[in-house]
Write a protein that holds these residues in place. Structure first.
Motif, PDB file in Angstrom:
ATOM      1  N   ALA A 150       0.854  -1.210   0.148  1.00  0.00           N
ATOM      2  CA  ALA A 150       0.123   0.080  -0.195  1.00  0.00           C
ATOM      3  C   ALA A 150       0.997   1.224   0.097  1.00  0.00           C
ATOM      4  CB  ALA A 150      -0.983   0.014   1.246  1.00  0.00           C
ATOM      5  N   MET A 151       1.491   1.514  -1.021  1.00  0.00           N
ATOM      6  CA  MET A 151       2.592   2.624  -1.225  1.00  0.00           C
ATOM      7  C   MET A 151       2.089   3.768  -1.004  1.00  0.00           C
ATOM      8  SD  MET A 151       5.499   0.955  -0.994  1.00  0.00           S
ATOM      9  CE  MET A 151       6.361   2.416  -0.735  1.00  0.00           C
ATOM     10  N   ALA A 152       1.135   4.158  -1.460  1.00  0.00           N
ATOM     11  CA  ALA A 152       0.531   5.737  -1.413  1.00  0.00           C
ATOM     12  C   ALA A 152       0.177   5.875  -0.116  1.00  0.00           C
ATOM     13  CB  ALA A 152      -1.006   5.698  -2.205  1.00  0.00           C
ATOM     14  N   THR A 153      -0.264   4.986   0.686  1.00  0.00           N
ATOM     15  CA  THR A 153      -0.747   5.363   2.083  1.00  0.00           C
ATOM     16  C   THR A 153       0.638   5.184   2.925  1.00  0.00           C
ATOM     17  OG1 THR A 153      -2.598   3.754   1.740  1.00  0.00           O
ATOM     18  CG2 THR A 153      -1.929   4.766   3.950  1.00  0.00           C
ATOM     19  N   ALA A 154       1.566   4.383   2.653  1.00  0.00           N
ATOM     20  CA  ALA A 154       3.039   4.214   3.234  1.00  0.00           C
ATOM     21  C   ALA A 154       3.599   5.553   3.122  1.00  0.00           C
ATOM     22  CB  ALA A 154       3.860   3.316   2.793  1.00  0.00           C
ATOM     23  N   ASN A 155       3.490   6.187   1.760  1.00  0.00           N
ATOM     24  CA  ASN A 155       4.235   7.224   1.389  1.00  0.00           C
ATOM     25  C   ASN A 155       3.621   8.806   2.343  1.00  0.00           C
ATOM     26  OD1 ASN A 155       6.320   6.456  -0.110  1.00  0.00           O
ATOM     27  ND2 ASN A 155       5.250   6.771  -2.050  1.00  0.00           N
ATOM     28  N   GLN A 180      13.173   9.447   0.074  1.00  0.00           N
ATOM     29  CA  GLN A 180      12.534   8.158  -0.143  1.00  0.00           C
ATOM     30  C   GLN A 180      11.254   8.281  -0.597  1.00  0.00           C
ATOM     31  OE1 GLN A 180      11.479   6.474   3.911  1.00  0.00           O
ATOM     32  NE2 GLN A 180      11.067   4.515   2.694  1.00  0.00           N
ATOM     33  N   VAL A 181      10.289   9.133  -0.243  1.00  0.00           N
ATOM     34  CA  VAL A 181       9.032   9.534  -0.873  1.00  0.00           C
ATOM     35  C   VAL A 181       8.972  10.074  -2.432  1.00  0.00           C
ATOM     36  CG1 VAL A 181       6.937  10.795  -0.583  1.00  0.00           C
ATOM     37  CG2 VAL A 181       7.963  10.027   1.377  1.00  0.00           C
ATOM     38  N   ALA A 182       9.963  10.993  -2.559  1.00  0.00           N
ATOM     39  CA  ALA A 182      10.243  11.385  -3.850  1.00  0.00           C
ATOM     40  C   ALA A 182      10.632  10.427  -4.851  1.00  0.00           C
ATOM     41  CB  ALA A 182      11.279  12.609  -3.741  1.00  0.00           C
ATOM     42  N   ASP A 183      11.493   9.619  -4.375  1.00  0.00           N
ATOM     43  CA  ASP A 183      11.962   8.403  -5.449  1.00  0.00           C
ATOM     44  C   ASP A 183      10.775   7.424  -5.725  1.00  0.00           C
ATOM     45  OD1 ASP A 183      14.436   9.384  -5.151  1.00  0.00           O
ATOM     46  OD2 ASP A 183      15.547   7.993  -3.874  1.00  0.00           O
ATOM     47  N   SER A 188       5.575   7.135 -10.919  1.00  0.00           N
ATOM     48  CA  SER A 188       4.198   6.842 -11.513  1.00  0.00           C
ATOM     49  C   SER A 188       3.985   8.312 -12.098  1.00  0.00           C
ATOM     50  CB  SER A 188       3.378   6.497 -10.345  1.00  0.00           C
ATOM     51  OG  SER A 188       1.687   6.856 -10.757  1.00  0.00           O
ATOM     52  N   SER A 189       3.237   8.294 -12.934  1.00  0.00           N
ATOM     53  CA  SER A 189       2.838   9.572 -13.485  1.00  0.00           C
ATOM     54  C   SER A 189       1.882  10.290 -12.992  1.00  0.00           C
ATOM     55  CB  SER A 189       2.437   9.409 -15.043  1.00  0.00           C
ATOM     56  OG  SER A 189       1.360   8.448 -15.124  1.00  0.00           O
ATOM     57  N   LEU A 190       1.247   9.460 -12.094  1.00  0.00           N
ATOM     58  CA  LEU A 190       0.164  10.156 -11.080  1.00  0.00           C
ATOM     59  C   LEU A 190       0.733  10.911  -9.941  1.00  0.00           C
ATOM     60  CD1 LEU A 190      -2.683   7.103 -11.216  1.00  0.00           C
ATOM     61  CD2 LEU A 190      -2.452   9.270 -12.285  1.00  0.00           C
ATOM     62  N   THR A 191       1.899  10.556  -9.662  1.00  0.00           N
ATOM     63  CA  THR A 191       2.488  11.345  -8.406  1.00  0.00           C
ATOM     64  C   THR A 191       3.646  12.117  -8.653  1.00  0.00           C
ATOM     65  OG1 THR A 191       3.637   9.071  -8.163  1.00  0.00           O
ATOM     66  CG2 THR A 191       1.681   9.565  -6.898  1.00  0.00           C
ATOM     67  N   ARG A 192       3.828  11.819 -10.122  1.00  0.00           N
ATOM     68  CA  ARG A 192       5.421  12.911 -10.263  1.00  0.00           C
ATOM     69  C   ARG A 192       5.268  14.184 -10.102  1.00  0.00           C
ATOM     70  NH1 ARG A 192       9.324  10.442 -13.770  1.00  0.00           N
ATOM     71  NH2 ARG A 192      10.043  12.342 -14.275  1.00  0.00           N
ATOM     72  N   SER A 194       3.987  15.667  -7.532  1.00  0.00           N
ATOM     73  CA  SER A 194       4.275  15.891  -6.121  1.00  0.00           C
ATOM     74  C   SER A 194       5.798  16.125  -5.842  1.00  0.00           C
ATOM     75  CB  SER A 194       3.636  15.220  -5.263  1.00  0.00           C
ATOM     76  OG  SER A 194       4.145  13.553  -5.516  1.00  0.00           O
ATOM     77  N   VAL A 195       6.696  15.594  -6.714  1.00  0.00           N
ATOM     78  CA  VAL A 195       7.997  15.450  -6.333  1.00  0.00           C
ATOM     79  C   VAL A 195       8.718  16.681  -6.074  1.00  0.00           C
ATOM     80  CG1 VAL A 195      10.306  14.667  -7.434  1.00  0.00           C
ATOM     81  CG2 VAL A 195       8.383  13.241  -7.789  1.00  0.00           C
ATOM     82  N   LYS A 196       8.475  17.738  -6.588  1.00  0.00           N
ATOM     83  CA  LYS A 196       8.880  19.036  -6.526  1.00  0.00           C
ATOM     84  C   LYS A 196       8.925  19.539  -5.180  1.00  0.00           C
ATOM     85  CE  LYS A 196       5.307  21.564  -8.635  1.00  0.00           C
ATOM     86  NZ  LYS A 196       4.839  22.783  -9.883  1.00  0.00           N
ATOM     87  N   GLU A 197       7.502  19.086  -4.610  1.00  0.00           N
ATOM     88  CA  GLU A 197       7.319  19.748  -3.128  1.00  0.00           C
ATOM     89  C   GLU A 197       8.205  19.021  -2.303  1.00  0.00           C
ATOM     90  OE1 GLU A 197       5.309  21.404   0.373  1.00  0.00           O
ATOM     91  OE2 GLU A 197       5.422  22.107  -1.735  1.00  0.00           O
ATOM     92  N   TYR A 198       8.428  17.673  -2.447  1.00  0.00           N
ATOM     93  CA  TYR A 198       9.315  16.769  -1.557  1.00  0.00           C
ATOM     94  C   TYR A 198      10.702  17.166  -1.736  1.00  0.00           C
ATOM     95  CZ  TYR A 198       4.951  13.883  -1.672  1.00  0.00           C
ATOM     96  OH  TYR A 198       3.962  13.314  -1.733  1.00  0.00           O
ATOM     97  N   TRP A 199      11.092  17.457  -2.998  1.00  0.00           N
ATOM     98  CA  TRP A 199      12.432  17.823  -3.097  1.00  0.00           C
ATOM     99  C   TRP A 199      12.673  19.210  -2.417  1.00  0.00           C
ATOM    100  CZ3 TRP A 199      13.109  15.874  -8.646  1.00  0.00           C
ATOM    101  CH2 TRP A 199      13.593  14.542  -8.629  1.00  0.00           C
ATOM    102  N   LEU A 200      11.678  20.057  -2.684  1.00  0.00           N
ATOM    103  CA  LEU A 200      11.822  21.557  -1.977  1.00  0.00           C
ATOM    104  C   LEU A 200      12.167  21.263  -0.439  1.00  0.00           C
ATOM    105  CD1 LEU A 200      11.697  24.628  -1.822  1.00  0.00           C
ATOM    106  CD2 LEU A 200       9.120  24.622  -2.018  1.00  0.00           C
ATOM    107  N   ARG A 201      11.147  20.693   0.152  1.00  0.00           N
ATOM    108  CA  ARG A 201      11.352  20.525   1.406  1.00  0.00           C
ATOM    109  C   ARG A 201      12.471  19.846   2.154  1.00  0.00           C
ATOM    110  NH1 ARG A 201       6.131  20.071   4.626  1.00  0.00           N
ATOM    111  NH2 ARG A 201       4.631  21.291   3.365  1.00  0.00           N
ATOM    112  N   ALA A 202      13.189  18.995   1.334  1.00  0.00           N
ATOM    113  CA  ALA A 202      14.525  18.431   1.455  1.00  0.00           C
ATOM    114  C   ALA A 202      15.772  19.451   1.484  1.00  0.00           C
ATOM    115  CB  ALA A 202      14.882  17.316   0.427  1.00  0.00           C
ATOM    116  N   LEU A 203      15.660  20.162   0.447  1.00  0.00           N
ATOM    117  CA  LEU A 203      16.669  21.109   0.192  1.00  0.00           C
ATOM    118  C   LEU A 203      16.533  22.184   1.381  1.00  0.00           C
ATOM    119  CD1 LEU A 203      16.018  21.261  -3.603  1.00  0.00           C
ATOM    120  CD2 LEU A 203      18.245  20.646  -2.272  1.00  0.00           C
ATOM    121  N   LEU A 204      15.256  22.629   1.753  1.00  0.00           N
ATOM    122  CA  LEU A 204      15.369  23.589   2.559  1.00  0.00           C
ATOM    123  C   LEU A 204      15.838  22.923   3.997  1.00  0.00           C
ATOM    124  CD1 LEU A 204      11.450  25.134   2.349  1.00  0.00           C
ATOM    125  CD2 LEU A 204      13.902  26.052   1.606  1.00  0.00           C
TER     126      LEU A 204
END
Length: 288
Positions: A150-155, A180-183, A188-192, A194-204
């Motif tokens: 259940a990866m969506a819920t895990a993430n 981990q969540v970004a990778d 998936s094309s459905l979740t790609r 959201s990656v920029k948000e996770y990377w932004l948070r990681a960089l901050l």
């Protein structure tokens, strides 16, 4: 004052629980009948909005179900106890839900155990205000969801854990979870999106350590994973922040934040981390 229906049922349940089995009945049937009465008492207490008493009655029901050897019914009773205790009694709720989880994991029902662990995380977060324990529960729930595919819920759980790690100023752990969540989201094309948000948070978080060198390295790494990231407002924003931090230029840093906020309103989490970065920039250098 006449006793309430709930109190009467509870008294009957206690009497049945303490009674000796008859000639033609077994101890198992005694506990079954007592468990049914405790369940009825719990439901009656809920009607009276006496949630502590309801939780206690469900807990007694759960004990009866366990004595019968009915572990599935015991798990359900402990869960019902937890739901009642959540109405103002967080410690008791966590204890009841933990007992539910023990029975569920013993039965190999890790998806259901993850649901209950997530409930515990939310209790720690919202009622007990214990961020460290909330992180532990979100991560444990995430691991169990992942185990059940259940990866969506895990993430979702891992992202909650990452946010809380950052609030606790555990920035390396937060970065690891965001990555981990970004990778996984990249797969998936459905979740790609959201990656920029996770990377932004990681960089901050990297800048909050403070570690501008790692932030620059990570930014390059993220762009190599998704070339479109370099053209996003998030990547351009972080690039400006990194330059400001490297040049120790608080004015440029403040201007970059204001410019980004005009178009994309900063949430409370980002605002708090950005203030942390700015505070680090304003510190006087330590003379050796």
């Amino acid at each position: 004052m006449a006793p309430s229906a709930a109190s009467g049922l509870l008294a009957k349940a206690d009497k049945k629980y303490k009674s000796s089995p008859g000639w033609f009945s077994s101890s198992s049937s005694k506990y079954e009948e007592a468990g049914d009465l405790y369940q009825q008492a719990a439901n009656a207490f809920k009607l009276d909005k006496l949630f502590k008493d309801a939780g206690d009655a469900h807990a007694r029901e759960a004990e009866c179900r366990e004595m019968q050897g009915e572990k599935d019914e015991a798990a359900a009773a402990w869960w019902n106890a937890g739901k009642a205790y959540k109405k103002g009694y967080p410690d008791e709720a966590v204890n009841a839900l933990s007992k539910t989880i023990t029975l569920l994991t013993q039965a190999g029902k890790f998806r259901q155990a993850a649901d209950r662990e997530k409930e515990i995380a939310q209790i720690y977060l919202q009622d007990a205000h214990d961020l460290a324990r909330a992180v532990e529960s979100f991560e444990r729930a995430g691991d169990w969801y992942a185990q059940e595919d259940a990866m969506a819920t895990a993430n979702g759980c891992y992202k909650e854990a990452a946010d809380l790690h950052a609030e606790l100023e555990h920035y390396p752990q937060a970065i690891e979870r965001y990555q981990q969540v970004a990778d996984h989201s990249l797969t998936s094309s459905l979740t790609r999106y959201s990656v920029k948000e996770y990377w932004l948070r990681a960089l901050l978080c990297a800048l909050a350590i403070p570690d501008a060198i790692s932030a620059k390295r990570d930014l390059d790494s993220y762009i190599s994973k998704d070339l479109t990231f370099s053209s996003t407002r998030e990547a351009q924003f972080v690039h400006k922040l990194i330059e400001a931090v490297e040049n120790d230029d608080v004015d440029d840093f403040t201007a970059a934040v204001a410019e980004f906020d005009r178009v994309t309103r900063l949430d409370n989490w980002k605002t708090a981390v950005l203030l942390k970065i700015k505070k680090e920039m304003l510190k006087e250098p330590v003379l050796v």
